[in-house]
Scaffold this motif. Structure first.
Motif, mmCIF file in Angstrom:
data_model
loop_
_atom_site.group_PDB
_atom_site.id
_atom_site.type_symbol
_atom_site.label_atom_id
_atom_site.label_comp_id
_atom_site.label_asym_id
_atom_site.label_seq_id
_atom_site.Cartn_x
_atom_site.Cartn_y
_atom_site.Cartn_z
ATOM 1 N N HIS A 203 -10.177 4.052 -2.863
ATOM 2 C CA HIS A 203 -9.315 3.115 -3.580
ATOM 3 C C HIS A 203 -8.021 2.910 -2.797
ATOM 4 C CE1 HIS A 203 -11.715 3.444 -7.341
ATOM 5 N NE2 HIS A 203 -11.895 4.690 -6.929
ATOM 6 N N HIS A 204 -7.602 1.674 -2.692
ATOM 7 C CA HIS A 204 -6.332 1.349 -2.041
ATOM 8 C C HIS A 204 -5.624 0.307 -2.885
ATOM 9 C CE1 HIS A 204 -4.031 -0.620 1.555
ATOM 10 N NE2 HIS A 204 -3.239 0.105 0.797
ATOM 11 N N PHE A 205 -4.453 0.699 -3.375
ATOM 12 C CA PHE A 205 -3.625 -0.204 -4.177
ATOM 13 C C PHE A 205 -2.371 -0.536 -3.379
ATOM 14 C CE2 PHE A 205 0.099 -0.380 -7.047
ATOM 15 C CZ PHE A 205 -0.162 -1.615 -7.622
ATOM 16 N N GLN A 206 -1.963 -1.789 -3.427
ATOM 17 C CA GLN A 206 -0.775 -2.229 -2.697
ATOM 18 C C GLN A 206 0.036 -3.165 -3.583
ATOM 19 O OE1 GLN A 206 -0.526 -5.188 0.878
ATOM 20 N NE2 GLN A 206 -0.964 -3.164 1.762
ATOM 21 N N ALA A 207 1.320 -2.892 -3.684
ATOM 22 C CA ALA A 207 2.265 -3.779 -4.363
ATOM 23 C C ALA A 207 3.324 -4.188 -3.349
ATOM 24 C CB ALA A 207 2.900 -3.080 -5.561
ATOM 25 N N SER B 190 16.128 -12.051 5.688
ATOM 26 C CA SER B 190 14.715 -11.896 5.324
ATOM 27 C C SER B 190 14.388 -10.428 5.162
ATOM 28 C CB SER B 190 13.798 -12.492 6.405
ATOM 29 O OG SER B 190 13.954 -13.874 6.516
ATOM 30 N N GLY B 191 13.495 -10.145 4.234
ATOM 31 C CA GLY B 191 13.085 -8.767 4.054
ATOM 32 C C GLY B 191 11.819 -8.667 3.253
ATOM 33 N N ASN B 192 11.145 -7.519 3.361
ATOM 34 C CA ASN B 192 9.968 -7.260 2.547
ATOM 35 C C ASN B 192 9.871 -5.777 2.241
ATOM 36 O OD1 ASN B 192 7.936 -5.904 4.514
ATOM 37 N ND2 ASN B 192 8.585 -7.729 5.658
ATOM 38 N N LEU B 193 9.228 -5.470 1.135
ATOM 39 C CA LEU B 193 9.034 -4.100 0.673
ATOM 40 C C LEU B 193 7.589 -3.957 0.230
ATOM 41 C CD1 LEU B 193 10.686 -1.472 0.149
ATOM 42 C CD2 LEU B 193 10.931 -2.244 -2.211
ATOM 43 N N LYS B 194 6.937 -2.868 0.681
ATOM 44 C CA LYS B 194 5.514 -2.686 0.394
ATOM 45 C C LYS B 194 5.260 -1.240 -0.012
ATOM 46 C CE LYS B 194 2.747 -2.242 3.864
ATOM 47 N NZ LYS B 194 1.893 -2.420 5.058
ATOM 48 N N TYR B 195 4.417 -1.077 -1.032
ATOM 49 C CA TYR B 195 4.027 0.258 -1.488
ATOM 50 C C TYR B 195 2.512 0.378 -1.398
ATOM 51 C CZ TYR B 195 3.141 4.227 -4.594
ATOM 52 O OH TYR B 195 2.705 5.409 -5.116
ATOM 53 N N ASP B 196 2.045 1.368 -0.624
ATOM 54 C CA ASP B 196 0.615 1.626 -0.463
ATOM 55 C C ASP B 196 0.255 2.934 -1.139
ATOM 56 O OD1 ASP B 196 -0.676 -0.397 1.538
ATOM 57 O OD2 ASP B 196 1.263 0.102 2.428
ATOM 58 N N LEU B 197 -0.889 2.916 -1.842
ATOM 59 C CA LEU B 197 -1.351 4.108 -2.541
ATOM 60 C C LEU B 197 -2.860 4.225 -2.379
ATOM 61 C CD1 LEU B 197 -0.627 6.448 -4.492
ATOM 62 C CD2 LEU B 197 -1.030 4.867 -6.380
ATOM 63 N N TYR B 198 -3.311 5.377 -1.894
ATOM 64 C CA TYR B 198 -4.739 5.646 -1.705
ATOM 65 C C TYR B 198 -5.185 6.736 -2.677
ATOM 66 C CZ TYR B 198 -4.438 3.151 2.757
ATOM 67 O OH TYR B 198 -4.259 2.204 3.733
ATOM 68 N N SER B 199 -6.458 6.714 -3.001
ATOM 69 C CA SER B 199 -7.025 7.768 -3.833
ATOM 70 C C SER B 199 -7.389 8.966 -2.964
ATOM 71 C CB SER B 199 -8.265 7.258 -4.570
ATOM 72 O OG SER B 199 -9.278 6.909 -3.634
ATOM 73 N N ASN B 200 -7.673 10.114 -3.609
ATOM 74 C CA ASN B 200 -8.008 11.332 -2.875
ATOM 75 C C ASN B 200 -9.233 11.161 -1.982
ATOM 76 O OD1 ASN B 200 -5.912 12.894 -3.844
ATOM 77 N ND2 ASN B 200 -7.033 13.488 -5.688
ATOM 78 N N ASN B 201 -10.184 10.362 -2.429
ATOM 79 C CA ASN B 201 -11.413 10.181 -1.645
ATOM 80 C C ASN B 201 -11.338 8.973 -0.715
ATOM 81 O OD1 ASN B 201 -11.535 8.056 -3.442
ATOM 82 N ND2 ASN B 201 -13.431 8.722 -4.452
ATOM 83 N N TYR B 202 -10.150 8.371 -0.587
ATOM 84 C CA TYR B 202 -9.874 7.273 0.335
ATOM 85 C C TYR B 202 -10.561 5.963 -0.045
ATOM 86 C CZ TYR B 202 -9.154 11.505 3.159
ATOM 87 O OH TYR B 202 -8.799 12.745 3.605
#
Length: 856
Positions: free
Chosen positions: A377-381, A363-375
């Motif tokens: 916006h939060h995008f996750q794949a 089992s495994g998982n991979l996650k990518y988190d990305l925030y904007s400069n002003n905190y």
């Protein structure tokens, strides 16, 4: 059409988030803007190790070292907010102005939070949130509780939560299932790091296969969770958050238990973490090895707890690509051999009863988190997957007589024509991928809000074949092979192949501040086993008149989609016959409507910290799945058809209290529940008797006389006590001593018991000394019973002593006992004809243990 719309939505989401995300990736240069400091206990003045210091709104942070100090290097100049968090301490925030080429000192005085007011959770809304501000009620089980009860796996520690029970449902293989608010395991969804990759196949033994040393905490959400997590989250969600490295450390534990003070259950495990000096990368590795000897409770040579030989290895790692982005991965592999029945050391095909499985799980998982400069916006794949390979044997040849002697004894070998052939090979593959985006709005309509939406795709593949039985072909009444429309011979035991695709879109908006939150959300699923699309809405309301009073009201719709196999893919042994479950062609998904009201109250009385939780719940189930036993084809397999039955209602009250006073910490929970079907459901069979008391026979399709059975029904939801609870009491008289007293209570409940007349495996049949009689097909009459079980109180204790070798190096030695009063089932079935599913109450008898843990 649906697939095109789904993928279009995902691509749109990527493009939308990517526009803002590009602004956060920029060249990093040494700013020499640093923050240093320490964290001390506000009472003792002691420097604290492993306290997290993070920059709010980013993925960047560090933790205190062995001296209780931290160092944040080369920060981006500007105003930031530091967040201090630590297990057992209240969180704190400090606004700091960071300047280029300057180093500033920021120190924290950590205040004790024995009742966990400031726990951080993710299961309530898919974003990290303080528990007291979460829109729905989330209970948190820390790794400290697992240590208090010497739990080596998830199943052994999960019971210390209100509304949650774990029970063993098989004497032979010993599979466990979790029940939340009175509903059985198929209604609860198990997540690993918020991802639903525990398939039906993996979930059979999954609770025992997940080692405790990979768990950071367990979050439990009771009630419908399908709006967030999809199918099967009707009773609730159990979210296993795996350990993430925070500092350089190593832990090794060796624990030896003695089941009934006669059989060894040995467990050895380790954890090792390493974090780079700049906190940009870190990794944690864990491993565990367990061996449990089989245990026979009543001396009939058939095990009540089977043999387990298991290994696990895994890692959790992260890489901070920038201050605003983070890549996180988790992988683990499990290998487990499990065997129950009689004569465990012999091949399974020559014993009376054998249930044997050999699992390899990846089992495994991979996650990518990305925030904007002003905190904002939060995008996750994210993506995750699980591969399960299982070799099994389910069956038994019973007690074979060879010339008046026991078959298999010296000089009397079992003839080869009597050998069993119920070997199975099962392969499961589960894959999922998703995108998620959230945006914090300063003001939307009437208050600040957070908008969240996303898309997910899940594929579940399952293949099951019985390789030896697959050689056999179906024959007509004249003994001729049966062919299909293409002229191909039809196998008697066809290979079963299942491929399920599920496409999901979800969205929600939560209006919130420190006092109020109002959430509206929904999830749309297209499941290949369901004709129509499934909409699962939810709504929540939270009101905090003060920091210490949390009031919540929730509604959630849930669903459970049908599968080709039963939820556990478990082949039970009743008289040595395999069981298989098939879906009715017109089967509809189960639908639930769940409501709850709760008050979570905190108060301090001088030196006493107190917490009281009161939660009322009501769940309405429609189109409940039920299994109808089909006519016996006399081929060694019992067949059932899964159909939609009537509805059911489950309602009750969860109570939980916490008290902390100086060196004492007490936590206790109690559940009062009522669970019933709208209409009576089948729980067993009884053979019809005539006026004289003789069993009635009738001719079957082959002209043979067989016993006439009638369904036994009841409105009760079986295996569900109306009262159950737990408590934990921890006492730390000094820095070195750790004393824990724990217990669980299981009230009386109704359990179905399958009994074959004259087989003399069940206590009822033995006492009546019923004669062994069979019909012309070789089948005995059925005299099933619905047994009301006694109540059980399982009390345990643990005493540990820490030897502080150096400041950051300690060795703990401990001893303890579980189920001190041996509150355990006394009326197990005996022999090869037993009903292996007739098992209830605590999962282990009186068990002593001792062990050692080394940490540095």
């Amino acid at each position: 059409m649906i697939r095109r719309q789904f993928f279009f939505a995902m691509l749109t989401l990527i493009a939308f988030c990517g526009l803002d995300a590009t602004s956060t990736v920029e060249f990093k240069y040494p700013s020499d803007a640093n923050i240093v400091g320490h964290v001390k206990d506000s009472k003792t003045g002691e420097h604290l190790i492993g306290i997290t210091i993070a920059i709010k709104g980013t993925t960047f942070g560090t933790s205190t070292d062995v001296t209780g100090h931290y160092f944040l290097r080369n920060l981006r100049p500007g105003e930031i907010t530091l967040v201090m968090r630590g297990m057992g301490y209240k969180s704190q925030e400090r606004v700091v102005l960071v300047q280029k080429d300057k180093t500033i000192e920021v120190n924290f005085e950590a205040e004790e939070d024995a009742i966990k007011l400031d726990d951080v959770v993710i299961s309530a809304n898919r974003e990290l949130t303080l528990r007291r501000l979460a829109p729905t009620l989330v209970n948190v089980l820390s790794d400290k509780v697992f240590a208090q009860v010497n739990a080596s796996n998830l199943a052994q520690g999960l019971v210390f939560q209100p509304g949650v029970r774990v029970e063993n449902n098989c004497q032979n293989c010993g599979f466990n299932q979790v029940r939340i608010n009175g509903l059985d395991g198929r209604y609860a969804q198990i997540l690993i790091d918020s991802r639903p990759i525990m398939s039906a196949l993996a979930g059979v033994y999954g609770l025992e296969q997940i080692p405790a040393n990979m768990i950071e905490r367990v979050e439990v959400v009771r009630g419908g969770g399908s709006a967030l997590y999809g199918s099967s989250a009707i009773a609730g969600v159990v979210n296993i958050i795996t350990k993430e490295p925070t500092r350089n450390s190593f832990t090794f534990n060796e624990s030896m238990s003695f089941t009934d003070f006669s059989k060894i259950d040995n467990n050895a495990n380790f954890n090792a973490s390493i974090v780079s000096d700049d906190n940009r990368a870190g990794a944690m590795v864990f491993g565990q090895a367990r061996y449990r000897s089989p245990w026979d409770a009543d001396g009939d040579s058939y095990s009540e707890l089977g043999k387990i030989n298991a290994r696990s290895l895994g890692t959790h790692a992260y890489l901070r690509l920038t201050d605003y982005s983070k890549l996180t991965g988790e992988f683990h592999t499990l290998s487990e051999f499990r065997r129950g029945g009689d004569r465990i050391d012999l091949p399974p095909h020559v014993v009376g009863v054998a249930e044997q499985t050999d699992h390899s799980v990846y089992s495994g998982n991979l996650k990518y988190d990305l925030y904007s400069n002003n905190y904002k916006h939060h995008f996750q794949a994210y993506t995750s997957g699980q591969i399960v390979n299982r070799e099994s044997y389910y069956g038994g040849i019973g007690e074979i007589d060879v010339n008046g002697h026991v078959g298999g004894s010296l000089g009397y070998p079992i003839p080869q024509e009597a050998y069993g052939n119920n070997y199975g090979v099962t392969k499961g593959r589960t894959y999922m991928a998703g995108l998620q985006y959230s945006y914090d709005l300063d003001h939307f309509l009437f208050m600040p809000s957070q908008l969240l939406f996303g898309a997910e795709y899940t594929r579940d593949e399952l293949n099951d074949v019985m390789p030896l039985l697959a050689w056999q072909i179906a024959m007509d009444e004249n003994g001729n092979p049966i062919h299909d429309a293409n002229g191909q011979v039809i196998p008697l035991y066809p290979e079963l192949d299942q491929n399920i695709n599920n496409y999901s879109l979800f969205g929600q908006n939560e209006w919130k501040n420190d006092r109020w939150s109002f959430l509206l959300g929904a999830r749309l699923d297209k499941h290949t086993e369901v004709k129509d699309m499934i909409l699962s809405p939810r709504a929540t309301l939270r009101y905090n008149p003060t920091r210490d009073i949390n009031l919540r009201a929730t509604y959630a719709k849930g669903f459970r989609a049908p599968q080709v196999f039963d939820e556990d893919l478990h082949v039970g042994v009743v008289g040595g016959e395999a069981q298989k479950v098939f879906n009715d062609p017109n089967l509809k998904p189960e639908i639930s409507h769940a409501f709850s009201l709760s008050a979570d109250l905190y108060h301090r009385f001088g030196n006493v910290q107190a917490n009281l939780l009161v939660e009322g719940f009501y769940t309405r189930l429609n189109d409940v799945f039920t299994n109808e036993e089909q006519p016996d084809q006399h081929d060694g397999i019992k067949r059932y058809t899964r159909v939609n039955g009537s509805g059911a209602k489950v309602f009750g009250l969860n109570l939980e209290g916490k008290l902390a006073y100086k060196s004492f910490q007490l936590q206790a929970g109690l559940t009062l529940a009522s669970n019933e079907y709208d209409e009576a459901q089948e729980w067993g069979l009884n053979t019809v008797k005539d006026a004289s008391g003789a069993f009635v026979m009738e001719a079957n399709d082959a002209g043979l006389l067989e016993y006439k059975n009638e369904s036994m029904t009841d409105t009760k939801i079986t295996r569900t006590p109306s009262v159950y609870g737990y408590f934990t009491l921890a006492y730390n008289p000094s820095h070195s001593w750790n004393i824990a007293l724990t217990g669980t209570y299981t009230g009386r409940m109704y359990v179905p018991h399958a009994i074959e007349y004259g087989v003399h495996s069940a206590e009822l049949d033995i006492l009546q000394n019923n004669p062994a009689i069979v019909d012309e097909t070789g089948t005995a009459p059925r005299i099933d019973e619905l047994k009301k079980t006694p109540a059980f109180f399982d009390l345990g204790f643990k005493v540990g002593y820490d030897i502080h070798v150096f400041k950051a190096t300690e060795i703990e030695v401990y001893v303890g006992m579980n189920n001190i009063f041996n509150s355990f089932q006394k009326d197990f079935d005996r022999g090869a004809g037993r009903d292996s599913g007739y098992m209830y109450g605590p999962t282990q008898p009186r068990t002593g243990y001792m062990g050692m843990t080394m940490r540095f």
